[in-house]
Scaffold this motif. Sequence first.
Motif, mmCIF file in Angstrom:
data_model
loop_
_atom_site.group_PDB
_atom_site.id
_atom_site.type_symbol
_atom_site.label_atom_id
_atom_site.label_comp_id
_atom_site.label_asym_id
_atom_site.label_seq_id
_atom_site.Cartn_x
_atom_site.Cartn_y
_atom_site.Cartn_z
ATOM 1 N N ALA A 94 -3.569 -12.684 -7.630
ATOM 2 C CA ALA A 94 -5.006 -12.414 -7.506
ATOM 3 C C ALA A 94 -5.431 -11.336 -8.494
ATOM 4 N N HIS A 95 -6.558 -11.563 -9.151
ATOM 5 C CA HIS A 95 -7.120 -10.542 -10.026
ATOM 6 C C HIS A 95 -7.516 -9.318 -9.206
ATOM 7 N N VAL A 96 -8.202 -9.563 -8.113
ATOM 8 C CA VAL A 96 -8.603 -8.545 -7.149
ATOM 9 C C VAL A 96 -8.555 -9.195 -5.767
ATOM 10 N N VAL A 97 -8.198 -8.412 -4.754
ATOM 11 C CA VAL A 97 -8.302 -8.867 -3.376
ATOM 12 C C VAL A 97 -9.409 -8.054 -2.710
ATOM 13 N N GLN A 98 -10.391 -8.753 -2.179
ATOM 14 C CA GLN A 98 -11.582 -8.119 -1.610
ATOM 15 C C GLN A 98 -11.586 -8.261 -0.097
ATOM 16 N N LEU A 99 -11.659 -7.128 0.618
ATOM 17 C CA LEU A 99 -11.794 -7.152 2.066
ATOM 18 C C LEU A 99 -13.260 -7.308 2.432
ATOM 19 N N ASP A 100 -13.571 -8.354 3.196
ATOM 20 C CA ASP A 100 -14.941 -8.548 3.666
ATOM 21 C C ASP A 100 -15.160 -7.694 4.910
ATOM 22 N N PHE A 101 -16.119 -6.769 4.831
ATOM 23 C CA PHE A 101 -16.320 -5.737 5.852
ATOM 24 C C PHE A 101 -17.778 -5.730 6.305
ATOM 25 N N THR A 102 -18.314 -6.910 6.579
ATOM 26 C CA THR A 102 -19.712 -6.995 7.004
ATOM 27 C C THR A 102 -19.937 -6.322 8.349
ATOM 28 N N GLU A 103 -18.864 -6.202 9.162
ATOM 29 C CA GLU A 103 -19.009 -5.570 10.473
ATOM 30 C C GLU A 103 -19.204 -4.066 10.362
ATOM 31 N N GLY A 104 -19.019 -3.495 9.155
ATOM 32 C CA GLY A 104 -19.217 -2.061 8.993
ATOM 33 C C GLY A 104 -20.632 -1.633 9.316
ATOM 34 N N ARG A 105 -21.589 -2.267 8.672
ATOM 35 C CA ARG A 105 -22.991 -1.907 8.926
ATOM 36 C C ARG A 105 -23.399 -2.316 10.340
ATOM 37 N N LEU A 106 -22.915 -3.483 10.790
ATOM 38 C CA LEU A 106 -23.229 -3.947 12.132
ATOM 39 C C LEU A 106 -22.745 -2.960 13.190
ATOM 40 N N SER A 107 -21.622 -2.291 12.933
ATOM 41 C CA SER A 107 -21.061 -1.381 13.931
ATOM 42 C C SER A 107 -22.033 -0.268 14.297
ATOM 43 N N LEU A 108 -22.883 0.115 13.333
ATOM 44 C CA LEU A 108 -23.844 1.189 13.607
ATOM 45 C C LEU A 108 -24.994 0.717 14.487
ATOM 46 N N LYS A 109 -25.190 -0.587 14.568
ATOM 47 C CA LYS A 109 -26.155 -1.131 15.525
ATOM 48 C C LYS A 109 -25.516 -1.189 16.911
ATOM 49 N N LEU A 110 -24.237 -1.554 16.940
ATOM 50 C CA LEU A 110 -23.535 -1.641 18.217
ATOM 51 C C LEU A 110 -23.256 -0.265 18.798
ATOM 52 N N ASP A 111 -23.012 0.712 17.917
ATOM 53 C CA ASP A 111 -22.683 2.076 18.343
ATOM 54 C C ASP A 111 -23.303 3.063 17.364
ATOM 55 N N PRO A 112 -24.571 3.446 17.589
ATOM 56 C CA PRO A 112 -25.259 4.353 16.654
ATOM 57 C C PRO A 112 -24.585 5.705 16.481
ATOM 58 N N SER A 113 -23.680 6.067 17.382
ATOM 59 C CA SER A 113 -22.992 7.357 17.233
ATOM 60 C C SER A 113 -22.045 7.370 16.044
ATOM 61 N N GLY A 114 -21.642 6.184 15.573
ATOM 62 C CA GLY A 114 -20.719 6.101 14.450
ATOM 63 C C GLY A 114 -19.260 6.062 14.855
ATOM 64 N N GLY A 115 -18.979 6.168 16.147
ATOM 65 C CA GLY A 115 -17.591 6.165 16.596
ATOM 66 C C GLY A 115 -16.875 4.855 16.307
ATOM 67 N N LEU A 116 -17.569 3.734 16.506
ATOM 68 C CA LEU A 116 -16.953 2.437 16.221
ATOM 69 C C LEU A 116 -16.686 2.285 14.729
ATOM 70 N N LEU A 117 -17.608 2.751 13.901
ATOM 71 C CA LEU A 117 -17.396 2.701 12.460
ATOM 72 C C LEU A 117 -16.190 3.544 12.060
ATOM 73 N N ASP A 118 -16.056 4.728 12.655
ATOM 74 C CA ASP A 118 -14.882 5.564 12.376
ATOM 75 C C ASP A 118 -13.598 4.821 12.720
ATOM 76 N N ASP A 119 -13.611 4.119 13.854
ATOM 77 C CA ASP A 119 -12.427 3.355 14.263
ATOM 78 C C ASP A 119 -12.136 2.241 13.267
ATOM 79 N N PHE A 120 -13.180 1.573 12.806
ATOM 80 C CA PHE A 120 -13.008 0.493 11.834
ATOM 81 C C PHE A 120 -12.408 1.019 10.529
ATOM 82 N N VAL A 121 -12.950 2.113 10.027
ATOM 83 C CA VAL A 121 -12.452 2.685 8.768
ATOM 84 C C VAL A 121 -11.000 3.121 8.926
#
Length: 355
Positions: free
Chosen positions: A171-198
Amino acid sequence: MTILTEPIGSIPRPATLLNALAEHAEGRLSDDELKKVQDEATADTLARLVELGCPVLVDGEQAKPSFATYPLTGLTSLDGDGAVIPFADGHTRQLPRLTAGPFRYHVRAETYLRDARRHTSLPVKQAVIAPSALSLLYPAGGIDGYAREEFLEDLVGEAEADIRGCLDAGAHVVQLDFTEGRLSLKLDPSGGLLDDFVALNNRVLDRFTEEERARLGVHTCPGGDQDSTHSLDVDYAGLLPKLFRLNVGNFYVQLASEADPDRVLAVIAEQLRPGIRVFVGVTDPIDLKVETPEEVRDRVLTAARYIPVDQLGTTDDCGFSPFADDVSTSRETAFAKIAARVRGTALAAEVLGVR
């Protein structure tokens, strides 16, 4: 030095493939017959991208059922009542729910890559699903005899193998699709879920060397399905500082559909660090209007006011058909937008005096 440009991943399937998928679902087409049609669609996709002058190719995900669930094909320990993702237009997508362990991928992305590379000697990029997305398979109530941390350890190992298989396959580049990153802030506005994802994604990324991570990237967007999004209303400023903690060399950031791209670019500029490249979205896959090369050029020039040219690239905001049944954008429209991206990026490079 030049301004690099790359696609994100999915491209609408041709009518022949859509018909074959329907016939296969009804039991009127065998697996081998479907595979032949998928391979023909992949070859056509690659050839069309070459004709447009794309320096980096993708297979258009012609053989993937969706960008998110390809590893689950054939997995039997699933139920259909998993997490529901609502989109702004009212439609939803639902993930399956894991019912038993251990968790294993049944399909790896390298199989798509190897098929694509049979048709071209040019660089081919491969998208994979981020482990954070698949972490949503584990039910809130747990699984008897299979603790969540056991699942996560299995998931990390499987995600590493998925990425490493693509690197090993060229592969020239391998790209991780992380669309749930922005969505996580809707599910958990505190950012805790996003921290867990990262943190979960970095558990995988930290298993790679610095040289390998230079060939890894992450894509963020607010979703793009049936010309609708799931989190465009979430402020990017809450996502981007945490997104740039991911240990990859390339970031693919949806931007063309943002109401205030200068504001987003200012946030990106604050997060820049040596050795990374930011590919900004300059075409909007869920807008049926095809951008002109001049519009793309101007978007690139705007980005160049915030991002040094040697760290700047261009891309499409999102895949054009991340789910196989998404026919909201035509195949011809997708290729027209890609052509505008390639030509508009070249025009910007001329203005900036880079080749």
